[in-house]
Design a protein around this motif. Structure first.
Motif, PDB file in Angstrom:
ATOM      1  N   ASN A 170       2.503   6.319   6.951  1.00  0.00           N
ATOM      2  CA  ASN A 170       1.308   5.666   6.415  1.00  0.00           C
ATOM      3  C   ASN A 170       0.827   6.345   5.145  1.00  0.00           C
ATOM      4  O   ASN A 170       0.375   5.684   4.202  1.00  0.00           O
ATOM      5  CB  ASN A 170       0.204   5.665   7.465  1.00  0.00           C
ATOM      6  N   GLU A 171       0.887   7.685   5.137  1.00  0.00           N
ATOM      7  CA  GLU A 171       0.468   8.411   3.939  1.00  0.00           C
ATOM      8  C   GLU A 171       1.357   8.068   2.751  1.00  0.00           C
ATOM      9  O   GLU A 171       0.863   7.860   1.645  1.00  0.00           O
ATOM     10  CB  GLU A 171       0.499   9.915   4.212  1.00  0.00           C
ATOM     11  N   ARG A 172       2.675   8.050   3.029  1.00  0.00           N
ATOM     12  CA  ARG A 172       3.582   7.685   1.929  1.00  0.00           C
ATOM     13  C   ARG A 172       3.320   6.258   1.452  1.00  0.00           C
ATOM     14  O   ARG A 172       3.288   5.990   0.250  1.00  0.00           O
ATOM     15  CB  ARG A 172       5.027   7.833   2.400  1.00  0.00           C
ATOM     16  N   GLU A 173       3.090   5.351   2.444  1.00  0.00           N
ATOM     17  CA  GLU A 173       2.833   3.967   2.079  1.00  0.00           C
ATOM     18  C   GLU A 173       1.529   3.822   1.316  1.00  0.00           C
ATOM     19  O   GLU A 173       1.452   3.107   0.302  1.00  0.00           O
ATOM     20  CB  GLU A 173       2.802   3.104   3.336  1.00  0.00           C
ATOM     21  N   SER A 174       0.466   4.515   1.814  1.00  0.00           N
ATOM     22  CA  SER A 174      -0.829   4.426   1.135  1.00  0.00           C
ATOM     23  C   SER A 174      -0.782   5.056  -0.241  1.00  0.00           C
ATOM     24  O   SER A 174      -1.390   4.569  -1.185  1.00  0.00           O
ATOM     25  CB  SER A 174      -1.907   5.110   1.984  1.00  0.00           C
ATOM     26  N   GLN A 175      -0.024   6.159  -0.345  1.00  0.00           N
ATOM     27  CA  GLN A 175       0.098   6.795  -1.656  1.00  0.00           C
ATOM     28  C   GLN A 175       0.825   5.877  -2.630  1.00  0.00           C
ATOM     29  O   GLN A 175       0.414   5.731  -3.794  1.00  0.00           O
ATOM     30  CB  GLN A 175       0.832   8.123  -1.512  1.00  0.00           C
ATOM     31  N   GLU A 176       1.922   5.267  -2.135  1.00  0.00           N
ATOM     32  CA  GLU A 176       2.633   4.333  -3.001  1.00  0.00           C
ATOM     33  C   GLU A 176       1.754   3.144  -3.364  1.00  0.00           C
ATOM     34  O   GLU A 176       1.731   2.699  -4.513  1.00  0.00           O
ATOM     35  CB  GLU A 176       3.900   3.857  -2.293  1.00  0.00           C
ATOM     36  N   LYS A 177       0.999   2.647  -2.335  1.00  0.00           N
ATOM     37  CA  LYS A 177       0.113   1.517  -2.603  1.00  0.00           C
ATOM     38  C   LYS A 177      -0.987   1.904  -3.578  1.00  0.00           C
ATOM     39  O   LYS A 177      -1.355   1.134  -4.469  1.00  0.00           O
ATOM     40  CB  LYS A 177      -0.485   1.018  -1.290  1.00  0.00           C
ATOM     41  N   SER A 178      -1.531   3.117  -3.388  1.00  0.00           N
ATOM     42  CA  SER A 178      -2.595   3.569  -4.286  1.00  0.00           C
ATOM     43  C   SER A 178      -2.083   3.732  -5.701  1.00  0.00           C
ATOM     44  O   SER A 178      -2.764   3.388  -6.665  1.00  0.00           O
ATOM     45  CB  SER A 178      -3.167   4.892  -3.770  1.00  0.00           C
ATOM     46  N   GLU A 179      -0.856   4.257  -5.796  1.00  0.00           N
ATOM     47  CA  GLU A 179      -0.285   4.396  -7.140  1.00  0.00           C
ATOM     48  C   GLU A 179      -0.075   3.038  -7.784  1.00  0.00           C
ATOM     49  O   GLU A 179      -0.316   2.852  -8.975  1.00  0.00           O
ATOM     50  CB  GLU A 179       1.037   5.167  -7.049  1.00  0.00           C
ATOM     51  N   GLU A 180       0.385   2.061  -6.951  1.00  0.00           N
ATOM     52  CA  GLU A 180       0.539   0.708  -7.491  1.00  0.00           C
ATOM     53  C   GLU A 180      -0.806   0.133  -7.902  1.00  0.00           C
ATOM     54  O   GLU A 180      -0.938  -0.522  -8.939  1.00  0.00           O
ATOM     55  CB  GLU A 180       1.195  -0.185  -6.444  1.00  0.00           C
ATOM     56  N   GLU A 181      -1.855   0.388  -7.048  1.00  0.00           N
ATOM     57  CA  GLU A 181      -3.184  -0.128  -7.389  1.00  0.00           C
ATOM     58  C   GLU A 181      -3.715   0.525  -8.646  1.00  0.00           C
ATOM     59  O   GLU A 181      -4.383  -0.119  -9.460  1.00  0.00           O
ATOM     60  CB  GLU A 181      -4.143   0.112  -6.227  1.00  0.00           C
ATOM     61  N   VAL A 182      -3.433   1.825  -8.794  1.00  0.00           N
ATOM     62  CA  VAL A 182      -3.896   2.502 -10.000  1.00  0.00           C
ATOM     63  C   VAL A 182      -3.210   1.920 -11.221  1.00  0.00           C
ATOM     64  O   VAL A 182      -3.810   1.752 -12.286  1.00  0.00           O
ATOM     65  CB  VAL A 182      -3.638   4.021  -9.880  1.00  0.00           C
TER      66      VAL A 182
END
Length: 356
Positions: free
Chosen positions: A84-96
């Motif tokens: 989940n952390e990896r997914e959220s980090q990837e998602k957050s990076e995409e959102e950024v």
């Protein structure tokens, strides 16, 4: 003779063997039937120890099985958390990456939320990521709904805050509204005695007065200097004025259609009349009766004894906390209070005792 003697001896030996077997069996029966108390205690103790050992063994096996299952569950949770952390980090990076705003805008939003604009050794990307996370946290909290509306209104105002638009739209709209209001609305002194004689006229008087005050409030905000408009207090005041104008619309519709409850109309009429006379302290008292009420506690008590009294109906009349009805009522009552504050700013009271 020898034959007879041998036969007798053989018979005697058989009888002896039968007697010995019978005695042996009787002894065994006696031994089984009669057991000492010490022997019984020893046997019970051995059985108890055996059962305890079996119980402890079962508990240890169960505990080991539970520990193994717990270890497996924790390992699965850790793996899921890492995923989940990896997914959220990837998602957050995409959102950024999609959340492409300038650093100036990022700093402005962080400052408006009361957060530091830059942490130690924080990059621009991390700063935007932190802003996005904070905004998502605020959006997920129901208790911050009012704050979200405030920020949304502020962003909308800042997005449309251009000098040319302000000059053109402000001048044209204000002049059009002035002409329209002057032609259709005439502000008269509000008369409370109309509540029992001519309610429709009282509705029109209150509607005209509130419309006039809202118009003056809008003109006052538009006439401020540009430096004041673009300052933080100036923006906050503009947002409050815009919110009050939106939130008071349900009350204005009720006044226009004449659909307010009589006790609510009485309190609103008192507020408007005292605002006209610059009696803001008295208007504040009427506002408190409208928003909080003076109902006896606990709420809902309408009988104070076993017999019905002649003045029992006075307990429930004019003693209802109408602000508790719904969110719409709370908003327009709050807007009336903000309008009262503006009226006191533009038209100060004649005496200091009437300052609310």
């Amino acid at each position: 003779m020898d034959f007879l003697k041998s036969a007798i001896q053989e018979e005697i030996s058989k009888k002896r063997k039968l007697l010995e077997a019978a005695e042996k069996k009787e002894g065994e029966n006696k031994k089984q039937k009669y057991v000492s108390r010490a022997e019984l205690e020893r046997i019970r103790e051995e059985e108890y120890k055996k059962k305890e050992e079996e119980r402890i063994k079962r508990e240890q096996e169960k505990k080991a099985r539970l520990e193994e299952e717990e270890a497996k569950r924790k390992e699965l949770e850790r793996q899921q958390s890492r995923a989940n952390e990896r997914e959220s980090q990837e998602k957050s990076e995409e959102e950024v990456e999609t959340f492409n705003i300038s650093m100036e805008e990022c700093r402005r939003r962080l400052r408006a939320m009361g957060q530091p604009i830059r942490l130690f050794a924080e990059t621009d990307k991390q700063c935007k990521l932190r802003l996005r996370a904070l905004e998502l946290m605020v959006e997920q909290q129901p208790e911050n709904q009012g704050r979200n509306e405030f920020m949304k209104t502020l962003e909308e105002m800042e997005a449309h805050m251009r000098l040319d638009d302000l000059k053109q739209k402000g001048a044209v709209l204000t002049e059009n509204k002035k002409k329209q209001k002057r032609q259709t609305l005439v502000v008269e002194p509000i008369q409370l005695e109309l509540l029992s004689s001519n309610v429709d006229k009282l509705y029109s008087q209150i509607y005209a007065y509130f419309s006039h005050m809202l118009e003056e409030w809008e003109e006052y905000m538009a006439a401020r200097p540009e430096e004041e408009k673009r300052s933080v207090p100036g923006k906050r005041a503009a947002v409050l004025q815009k919110q009050a104008t939106e939130y008071i619309k349900p009350l204005m519709r009720h006044l226009k259609k004449g659909t307010l409850e009589l006790d609510v109309l009485a309190r609103v009429a008192e507020i408007a009349q005292r605002m006209q006379k610059r009696l803001y302290r008295d208007a504040q008292d009427a506002y408190l009766q409208l928003s909080i009420g003076n109902a006896p506690w606990p709420i809902g008590v309408t009988m104070v004894g076993i017999h019905e009294r002649s003045a029992r109906e006075k307990i429930s009349s004019s003693q209802v906390a109408h602000v508790l009805n719904d969110e719409t009522s709370r908003k327009w009552i709050q807007s009336v209070k903000r309008l009262m504050t503006f009226a006191q700013t533009k038209y100060p009271p004649y005496t200091l005792s009437q300052i609310s």
